[in-house]
Design an enzyme around this catalytic site. Structure first.
Site, PDB file in Angstrom:
ATOM      1  CE  LYS A  57     -30.863   2.666  -6.923  1.00  0.00           C
ATOM      2  NZ  LYS A  57     -32.236   2.938  -6.686  1.00  0.00           N
TER       3      LYS A  57
ATOM      4  NE  ARG B 219     -29.657   7.303  -5.715  1.00  0.00           N
ATOM      5  CZ  ARG B 219     -29.951   6.683  -4.579  1.00  0.00           C
ATOM      6  NH1 ARG B 219     -29.174   6.823  -3.528  1.00  0.00           N
ATOM      7  NH2 ARG B 219     -31.031   5.937  -4.487  1.00  0.00           N
TER       8      ARG B 219
ATOM      9  CD  GLU C 150     -36.171   1.927 -13.216  1.00  0.00           C
ATOM     10  OE1 GLU C 150     -34.979   2.175 -13.466  1.00  0.00           O
ATOM     11  OE2 GLU C 150     -37.010   2.802 -12.983  1.00  0.00           O
TER      12      GLU C 150
ATOM     13  CG  HIS D 283     -41.689   3.569 -12.344  1.00  0.00           C
ATOM     14  ND1 HIS D 283     -41.561   4.944 -12.307  1.00  0.00           N
ATOM     15  CD2 HIS D 283     -40.416   3.073 -12.321  1.00  0.00           C
ATOM     16  CE1 HIS D 283     -40.269   5.254 -12.272  1.00  0.00           C
ATOM     17  NE2 HIS D 283     -39.561   4.136 -12.278  1.00  0.00           N
TER      18      HIS D 283
ATOM     19  CE  LYS E  76     -32.693   9.248  -5.144  1.00  0.00           C
ATOM     20  NZ  LYS E  76     -33.050   9.600  -6.533  1.00  0.00           N
TER      21      LYS E  76
ATOM     22  CD  GLU F 161     -30.583  12.132  -7.835  1.00  0.00           C
ATOM     23  OE1 GLU F 161     -31.188  11.200  -7.290  1.00  0.00           O
ATOM     24  OE2 GLU F 161     -31.098  12.895  -8.653  1.00  0.00           O
TER      25      GLU F 161
ATOM     26  CG  ASN G 274     -32.756  10.685 -12.222  1.00  0.00           C
ATOM     27  OD1 ASN G 274     -33.319   9.821 -11.557  1.00  0.00           O
ATOM     28  ND2 ASN G 274     -32.235  11.770 -11.676  1.00  0.00           N
TER      29      ASN G 274
ATOM     30  NE  ARG H  72     -34.040  13.991  16.926  1.00  0.00           N
ATOM     31  CZ  ARG H  72     -34.490  14.015  18.182  1.00  0.00           C
ATOM     32  NH1 ARG H  72     -34.256  12.992  18.981  1.00  0.00           N
ATOM     33  NH2 ARG H  72     -35.166  15.039  18.617  1.00  0.00           N
TER      34      ARG H  72
ATOM     35  CG  HIS I 143     -36.369   7.655 -14.189  1.00  0.00           C
ATOM     36  ND1 HIS I 143     -35.737   6.706 -14.970  1.00  0.00           N
ATOM     37  CD2 HIS I 143     -36.876   6.984 -13.123  1.00  0.00           C
ATOM     38  CE1 HIS I 143     -35.849   5.524 -14.380  1.00  0.00           C
ATOM     39  NE2 HIS I 143     -36.537   5.665 -13.269  1.00  0.00           N
TER      40      HIS I 143
ATOM     41  CG  HIS J 188     -40.548  10.861 -12.786  1.00  0.00           C
ATOM     42  ND1 HIS J 188     -39.367  11.307 -12.232  1.00  0.00           N
ATOM     43  CD2 HIS J 188     -40.692   9.580 -12.379  1.00  0.00           C
ATOM     44  CE1 HIS J 188     -38.829  10.329 -11.513  1.00  0.00           C
ATOM     45  NE2 HIS J 188     -39.610   9.273 -11.599  1.00  0.00           N
TER      46      HIS J 188
HETATM   47  N1  GLY Z   1     -34.484   5.386  -8.572  1.00  0.00           N
HETATM   48  C1  GLY Z   1     -33.418   6.276  -8.754  1.00  0.00           C
HETATM   49  C2  GLY Z   1     -32.465   6.325  -7.608  1.00  0.00           C
HETATM   50  O1  GLY Z   1     -32.543   5.491  -6.733  1.00  0.00           O
HETATM   51  O2  GLY Z   1     -31.671   7.206  -7.539  1.00  0.00           O
END
Ligand code: GLY
Length: 358
Positions: free
Chosen positions: A225, A239, A183, A262, A141, A235, A243, A119, A246, A250
């Site tokens: 970031k 956050r 990015e 990417h 993430k 998010e 995007n 966990r 994106h 994507h």
């Molecule tokens: N790559 C987008 C984020 O980390 O939210």
């Protein structure tokens, strides 16, 4: 070790991102002092450096190396299960720690393995690509893909520390470095125009990891970031600005079966988002022109196949980031001011696509 820069992500607990050269010796101190076992997850191309990391961690800890496939091939449940097996066989406990040593896919996988073992155990991320440093390894993430799509299984699991050693970028191909820079350009358009000025002054030097301009851009992108994920880890709001570019990006990656880098897909996606911003009456012609010029100066793509729109639209509608069936795009009110455009008219989307269709 040259002078390093530390950016702190505010949180509970927060963590430091250290940027510098020759900073891998800091890894031992970044691990939890009580960790007796450390799993270093790395791709085959970094096997020799992973051995060096093992040696640098000394005799006080047992260091296990998990060599995993690079890129998306590594983000599979079978690969996570392999890591869990290594940990299980070594009696890895809750106070032990994982190190993600590789590009964005490897740090996503390592973070996921750390988030799920007993966990949750500590993870220290050591990204080895531009994309990993400015994006994937920062912000917690983590995840793997399933047959149905990318990042469908995962957890928000912030790292204990992130070490961005610019020496690790020396072996990347120029194409890889430039793609990762997409990015960084994004950070310039959504937050730090200084990045854009630096690219315009010298688009060659700016992607050379030994230049002061490169370092400044990386630091600004990481700072952006760090600030965004410090305010909104899960998010729920802010956050989402990350995007920018994106949603279409994507869909292009999907259409290209992930053979495009990417950053290349995000570059086209940003161009689409800029055109959409302009057509929605938000962004000036000059700002859109500036974005196109900057991406082109770096050699990043700004157009996509003319006939691909129906397929791209269908993919975007399935995108997990569309809320309640409605498409959402991050657009710009001006450089440095991103905002959400919800459920734009399909004719507006099509018109924006026409502007980038080749
Ligand atoms: N790559 C987008 C984020 O980390 O939210």
């Amino acid at each position: 070790m040259s002078e390093s820069t530390v950016v702190t992500v505010i949180g509970d607990p927060g963590y430091d991102i250290t940027i510098g050269r020759g900073i891998l010796p800091l890894l031992a101190g970044a691990l939890p002092p009580e960790a007796r076992k450390v799993l270093v997850v790395h791709p085959p191309t970094l096997a020799a450096q992973a051995e060096e990391l093992r040696a640098s961690l000394g005799d006080e800890r047992q260091v296990l190396l998990a060599e995993v496939p690079d890129a998306e091939q590594g983000k599979r449940v079978e690969v996570a299960a392999f890591c869990w097996q290594v940990m299980g066989q070594a009696d890895f406990t809750r106070t032990d720690a994982v190190v993600g040593f590789g590009g964005g896919a490897v740090t996503d996988l390592a973070g996921f393995v750390a988030a799920t073992w007993l966990r949750g155990v500590a993870v220290v991320q050591v990204p080895t690509t531009v994309l990993g440093m400015v994006d994937a390894a920062v912000g917690g993430k983590t995840g793997i893909n399933t047959a149905e799509g990318k990042n469908l299984v995962g957890a928000f699991w912030p790292p204990r520390a992130v070490l961005c050693d610019l020496d690790l970028l020396d072996t990347l191909s120029p194409n890889e470095r430039v793609a990762g820079f997409a990015e960084v350009v994004k950070a310039g358009f959504i937050r730090h125009p200084e990045i854009l000025d630096l690219i315009e002054v010298d688009p060659v030097a700016v992607v050379d990891p030994h230049s002061a301009a490169f370092r400044r851009c990386i630091e600004l992108a990481i700072e952006m970031k760090a600030q965004v994920v410090g305010e909104d880890l899960r998010e729920n709001g802010l956050r989402e600005v990350l995007n920018y570019g994106h949603t279409l990006g994507h869909a292009i990656e999907h259409a290209e079966r992930y053979r495009w880098r990417h950053g290349a897909a995000i570059s086209v996606g940003m161009m689409f988002a800029a055109e959409l911003s302009r057509l929605a009456g938000r962004l000036s012609d000059a700002a859109v022109h500036r974005q196109r010029r900057i991406l082109e100066l770096l050699g990043l793509p700004t157009t996509y196949r003319a006939g691909a729109w129906p397929q791209l639209l269908a993919t975007m509608q399935r995108d997990k980031k569309s809320r309640g069936g409605m498409l959402r795009f991050i657009v710009l009110d001006e450089v440095g001011r991103p905002t959400v455009l919800q459920a734009p008219d399909e004719s507006l989307l099509y018109a924006a696509y026409q502007e980038i269709a080749a």
